[in-house]
Design a protein around this motif. Sequence first.
Motif, PDB file in Angstrom:
ATOM      1  N   GLY A  54       0.914  -1.466  -0.025  1.00 15.18           N
ATOM      2  CA  GLY A  54      -0.278   0.284   0.055  1.00 15.18           C
ATOM      3  C   GLY A  54       0.721   0.848   0.048  1.00 15.18           C
ATOM      4  N   ASN A  55       2.201   1.085   0.678  1.00 18.29           N
ATOM      5  CA  ASN A  55       3.106   2.145   0.599  1.00 18.29           C
ATOM      6  C   ASN A  55       4.279   2.415  -0.803  1.00 18.29           C
ATOM      7  N   THR A  56       3.402   2.020  -1.915  1.00 19.50           N
ATOM      8  CA  THR A  56       4.798   1.713  -3.002  1.00 19.50           C
ATOM      9  C   THR A  56       3.719   2.814  -3.883  1.00 19.50           C
ATOM     10  N   ARG A  57       4.953   3.399  -4.211  1.00 23.73           N
ATOM     11  CA  ARG A  57       4.601   4.384  -5.136  1.00 23.73           C
ATOM     12  C   ARG A  57       3.586   3.768  -6.394  1.00 23.73           C
ATOM     13  N   GLY A  58       2.545   4.584  -6.787  1.00 26.74           N
ATOM     14  CA  GLY A  58       1.376   3.835  -7.977  1.00 26.74           C
ATOM     15  C   GLY A  58       0.507   3.424  -7.486  1.00 26.74           C
ATOM     16  N   VAL A  59       0.365   2.502  -6.431  1.00 30.28           N
ATOM     17  CA  VAL A  59      -0.835   1.939  -5.736  1.00 30.28           C
ATOM     18  C   VAL A  59      -2.085   2.327  -5.095  1.00 30.28           C
ATOM     19  N   LYS A  60      -2.579   1.872  -6.041  1.00 31.43           N
ATOM     20  CA  LYS A  60      -3.739   3.105  -6.121  1.00 31.43           C
ATOM     21  C   LYS A  60      -5.663   1.956  -4.827  1.00 31.43           C
ATOM     22  N   ALA A  61      -4.595   0.865  -4.786  1.00 33.76           N
ATOM     23  CA  ALA A  61      -5.649  -0.310  -3.978  1.00 33.76           C
ATOM     24  C   ALA A  61      -4.963  -1.715  -2.928  1.00 33.76           C
ATOM     25  N   VAL A  62      -4.940  -2.339  -2.242  1.00 27.94           N
ATOM     26  CA  VAL A  62      -4.193  -3.584  -1.785  1.00 27.94           C
ATOM     27  C   VAL A  62      -5.629  -4.945  -2.030  1.00 27.94           C
ATOM     28  N   HIS A  63      -5.172  -5.410  -2.771  1.00 29.64           N
ATOM     29  CA  HIS A  63      -6.364  -7.104  -2.521  1.00 29.64           C
ATOM     30  C   HIS A  63      -5.815  -8.308  -1.547  1.00 29.64           C
ATOM     31  N   ASP A  64      -6.063  -8.608  -0.029  1.00 34.67           N
ATOM     32  CA  ASP A  64      -5.132  -9.712   0.070  1.00 34.67           C
ATOM     33  C   ASP A  64      -6.334  -9.969   0.348  1.00 34.67           C
ATOM     34  N   SER A  65      -5.302 -11.819  -0.131  1.00 36.88           N
ATOM     35  CA  SER A  65      -5.306 -13.098  -0.587  1.00 36.88           C
ATOM     36  C   SER A  65      -4.584 -13.995  -0.116  1.00 36.88           C
ATOM     37  N   ILE A  66      -3.640 -13.411   0.933  1.00 38.04           N
ATOM     38  CA  ILE A  66      -2.649 -14.307   1.286  1.00 38.04           C
ATOM     39  C   ILE A  66      -3.246 -15.306   2.821  1.00 38.04           C
ATOM     40  N   VAL A  67      -2.737 -16.556   2.687  1.00 37.10           N
ATOM     41  CA  VAL A  67      -3.817 -17.842   4.122  1.00 37.10           C
ATOM     42  C   VAL A  67      -2.213 -17.380   4.690  1.00 37.10           C
ATOM     43  N   GLU A  68      -2.852 -17.220   5.955  1.00 38.02           N
ATOM     44  CA  GLU A  68      -1.318 -17.971   6.840  1.00 38.02           C
ATOM     45  C   GLU A  68      -1.334 -18.923   7.076  1.00 38.02           C
ATOM     46  N   ARG A  69      -0.486 -19.371   7.048  1.00 38.60           N
ATOM     47  CA  ARG A  69       0.351 -21.264   7.067  1.00 38.60           C
ATOM     48  C   ARG A  69      -0.673 -21.658   8.404  1.00 38.60           C
ATOM     49  N   ARG A  70      -0.245 -21.307   9.235  1.00 32.44           N
ATOM     50  CA  ARG A  70      -0.889 -21.541  10.849  1.00 32.44           C
ATOM     51  C   ARG A  70      -2.410 -22.062  10.226  1.00 32.44           C
ATOM     52  N   ALA A  71      -3.172 -21.168   9.835  1.00 36.61           N
ATOM     53  CA  ALA A  71      -4.535 -21.530   9.507  1.00 36.61           C
ATOM     54  C   ALA A  71      -4.988 -22.085   8.598  1.00 36.61           C
ATOM     55  N   ALA A  72      -4.312 -22.648   7.250  1.00 36.23           N
ATOM     56  CA  ALA A  72      -4.147 -23.490   6.584  1.00 36.23           C
ATOM     57  C   ALA A  72      -3.731 -24.705   6.699  1.00 36.23           C
ATOM     58  N   GLY A  73      -3.045 -25.242   8.404  1.00 38.72           N
ATOM     59  CA  GLY A  73      -2.391 -26.525   8.508  1.00 38.72           C
ATOM     60  C   GLY A  73      -1.020 -26.585   8.052  1.00 38.72           C
ATOM     61  N   LEU A  74      -0.518 -25.827   7.336  1.00 38.59           N
ATOM     62  CA  LEU A  74       1.175 -25.743   6.752  1.00 38.59           C
ATOM     63  C   LEU A  74       1.698 -25.623   7.236  1.00 38.59           C
ATOM     64  N   ALA A  75       1.713 -25.181   9.049  1.00 37.51           N
ATOM     65  CA  ALA A  75       2.560 -24.762   9.438  1.00 37.51           C
ATOM     66  C   ALA A  75       3.561 -25.841  10.122  1.00 37.51           C
TER      67      ALA A  75
END
Length: 75
Positions: A54-75
């Motif tokens: 979001g703080n990168t020059r030129g960015v108008k919006a940020v869509h977060d589709s990241i999954v936390e590994r713990r939540a996904a059972g991968l940790a």
Amino acid sequence: TSDEAIRAAITEAMARLPWADAPFVLVDVKDGAVTLHGFCSSAEVRQGLVALAGNTRGVKAVHDSIVERRAAGLA
């Protein structure tokens, strides 16, 4: 700022940050809107990545589709 320049700036910044889980998070940019997807290790990392994008020059919006590994059972 072009979409490719935005993507490059974000991925380069992520690569410099040891906490960023850079190998597991992909960055897509279309018309200045960034989508982050993949996996990260914690909510704090996820929030940091969203803020970084979001703080990168030129960015108008940020869509977060990241999954936390713990939540996904991968940790």
